[in-house]
Structures are given as structure tokens and as C-alpha cells.
Design an enzyme around this catalytic site. Sequence first.
Site, mmCIF file in Angstrom:
data_model
loop_
_atom_site.group_PDB
_atom_site.id
_atom_site.type_symbol
_atom_site.label_atom_id
_atom_site.label_comp_id
_atom_site.label_asym_id
_atom_site.label_seq_id
_atom_site.Cartn_x
_atom_site.Cartn_y
_atom_site.Cartn_z
ATOM 1 N N ALA A 190 20.208 85.916 67.158
ATOM 2 C CA ALA A 190 19.306 85.611 66.042
ATOM 3 C C ALA A 190 19.677 84.251 65.476
ATOM 4 O O ALA A 190 20.714 83.687 65.806
ATOM 5 C CB ALA A 190 19.431 86.671 64.953
ATOM 6 N N LYS A 191 18.838 83.726 64.645
ATOM 7 C CA LYS A 191 19.159 82.527 63.880
ATOM 8 C C LYS A 191 18.255 82.487 62.671
ATOM 9 O O LYS A 191 17.159 83.060 62.688
ATOM 10 C CB LYS A 191 18.929 81.262 64.722
ATOM 11 C CG LYS A 191 19.766 80.085 64.279
ATOM 12 C CD LYS A 191 21.213 80.237 64.755
ATOM 13 C CE LYS A 191 22.013 78.991 64.626
ATOM 14 N NZ LYS A 191 23.211 79.088 65.485
ATOM 15 N N GLY A 192 18.721 81.799 61.641
ATOM 16 C CA GLY A 192 17.895 81.626 60.458
ATOM 17 C C GLY A 192 18.069 80.238 59.910
ATOM 18 O O GLY A 192 18.964 79.498 60.339
#
Length: 441
Positions: free
Chosen positions: A130-132
Site C-alpha cells: 500500500a501507499k498513501g
Amino acid sequence: MTSEENERREHHHRPRGHRAAGPAPDAHTLGPLDDAQAQLAFAVERLGLGPGAHAVLSAPRRELTVSVPVRMDDGSTQVFTGHRVQHNFTRGPAKGGVRYAPTVDLDEVRALAMWMTWKCALVDVPYGGAKGGINIDPRSFSQGELERITRRYTSEIMPLIGPDQDIPAPDVGTSEQTMAWMMDTYSVNQGHTVLGVVTGKPVSVGGSLGRASATSRGVAHITLLALAHRGLDHARSTAVVQGFGKVGRDAARLLAESGVRVIAVSDIDGAVHNPDGLDIHALMRHVDATGSVAGFGGGEAIDGEAVLELECDALVPAATEGVLTDENADRVRAGILVEGANGPTTKAADAILARRGVLVVPDILANAGGVVVSYFEWVQANQAYWWSEDEVNERLRDRMTSAWHAVLTYSQGQELSLRQAATCLAVQRVWEAHRLRGQYP
Ligand code: GLU
């Protein structure tokens, strides 16, 4: 040096498509997501997985874009745009950092999320990717504003995150303090303290010993392994480190402590070069006092871009993506390139470097030390039992070393570059998990 200044060190190269003025090399058509998708397409083809697998692995499983309204110190309200992308969670909870940078957009976050999936599979931690991120320059805000931005962003992405769902961590522009605020915001909303919801926290609130320098330590281990692989005695080798932030600073220090001559480093404000080797401890004191490597007396000032083109055994880009392009790859004079940053080498640069015989150690292997110790932090937090720093460092070294050997063996057996081998190994592991779990319904 304050933590903001430390973060600032990492911003000095803008990825393609985000430069303030003038066209960046191969900026018009390509960005990090194109590079990530091309790497996946190669692996799927090479492994013979077919179009169904490609469709499943190329599409993020979940994406959330949020508005983040925040009260500024002057009483006004501003609305920022944030994202959280979960590329895959077939092998376990989604995992990956949160980036605060003016370059952040949905495609960049998608690329970084996909790389996290491969990275976690490659070092065999039971996570997806994931990444944000939030599209802001964190240097333009006060601590109070950053806290309110972080807390509101956390509450907006709350439906996606959790210790069993998706576990954020620091990335460019965020810090231990950011993680403490995220953990607190999540916990207050749950009604009890949830240490396992983020990693990279301060040690005093459930962080792990060794996490702060883990990415750098992993980069240093991998650099030494790559030098040895090339038959170079590290006590007689030279290295150049681009970026003096969360990754580059300790990577330079650890390499110097291992006997490697670190002949140049750069940051947003400049670069210093000393062919006899920089005194990294003195340089760190200078940076703590002044906020920059610029003006350090123990070397000669050179242009920041020029560090990428210095003659050395190992070049470590440790800032951001897209710094090695079809425009400068021809001028790289390092024998080995160790990707401390995520995605520093464009697809076109990768091809040029391969043709020129430069050994490129890909990000998903070279900088995986951070997520390895994030995993250790999560395990410790969930068990409420804390390991010693030596234990953490030793287990990190073991994982980095076995991942290096697995990638090297695969690349030699299959006649692939290290990046192709690493991607194939990771994709194979993720697809195996999909295959065994089956397609629902
Ligand atoms: N942001 C770091 C990376 O790109 C760390 C991610 C994590 O620890 O979850 O690998």
C-alpha cells in the site's frame, strides 16, 4: 537538526513530470506508474502467467482519495488532497508509507503501492502493498498545522487502515512524529491504544529499536554484498550517496563505518566531494548545526546533479524517483547502483545502465530494510514484547542477506538483471498466494 530539516534533505530532486520549470527527461509520456507497470508486465510474460494474472496484479485492489480540510494558524481553512492505495493484500495486511510531497498524485501513490507489494513478498514478510500521501510541501507548514493535517487525513482514511488491514509507516516528508499522531488519532477513535496500526513510531510509544536506521542499514548491507559480488574489497572501495535524509544519512555513515570511502554526498542545498573520503561524523555534526551539507569544510562544493556522475564503485541514490534518466544515465561512472530511494531509475535509464554493464540493485531489494523492521515492530507491538537492538539488527541482516542471495541466484540462473529477477521472484510469490487462495466466488 530538527526533524523537518531532516525531511527537507530528501526533497532535492523532483521526479519526472513534477519539475518547477522546463521539461524533464522522458517526462512527457512516462512516470513512475509506467515504470512499475512495465516491470510487472515483463515478469508476468517471463513467468508465463497469462492475461488473467496480469489483470489481477496490475489493478490496485482499493483506492481512496480524500479531501483534508484543515484550520490554518491564521484562522483560514485549506483543503488538501490525500490518497491511500492498497495495491494487494493477498499475502497479508496491506503495508506501506505515507508521503507528504508536492509531487504526490494518485499515479505516484499507485506505483509506490505496487512496489511495496513486490518488496514485502521479496523479503518474505506477510504483507501486501500500500501507499498513501498528501499533496503538500511539509516545509510550508507549522508543527501545529502538520499535526492537524495528519490527524484529519488519518480520520479520513480510517475505513481502510488497521493493524489487520493496512499499516502505514513513514516515507518522504513524514516522520516518527507523524506516526505518533496517526497512532493516537486511530486509537482515540477506537477507544483504546492500538500500537500495531502504524510502524516507524517513536520507541517510547511502541516503536522498535533499530527502525529509524533500518532502511539505511539494509542499503549498507546490500552495498557491501554487491561490492563483494563484483570482487571489490570494501576497504578499498568508494561510494557516493545522493540525498542526506532518512535513508542517505545513515547509509553514508554505516558505509563509512564499514571502511568504504564515501567520497561525495548531496542534499537539496548542495553537495560536497572529497576524493580521500568525507569524514561522515564531522559532516553529520555540520548538518545538525547548519541544516545542510552545503558549506562543509571537509570537502569541495560541487553541483548537486554532478554527484550522480562521479567516478565511484557504488552510487546510492537515496532521495526520490526518476533521478536517473535517459538524459544522464550515459554519464554515470559507478560500477554499481544501489537504489536507496524508490524508483530512482527510469525504464530508459535502466536499459542504458544495463547496456553499459552497471550492476543495478533494485529498490525493492536494496531499500527493503525499512519494511523488514516495520514488520518486526508490528510483531513486537502485537505481542507486547520488545527485542533488543542487536536482535533487531541481526534479524534484519539475515533477511537482507537471504533476499540478496535469492535474487542473485535467480538472476544468474535465468540470465536476468537483478531488477527483473527480483520482480519475477516477488510476482511469483504473490501469484502463488492468489492461486492457492483461489478466485472468489
Ligand atoms: N516507506 C518505506 C518504504 O518505501 C517503508 C514502508 C514501511 O515500513 O511500511 O519501503
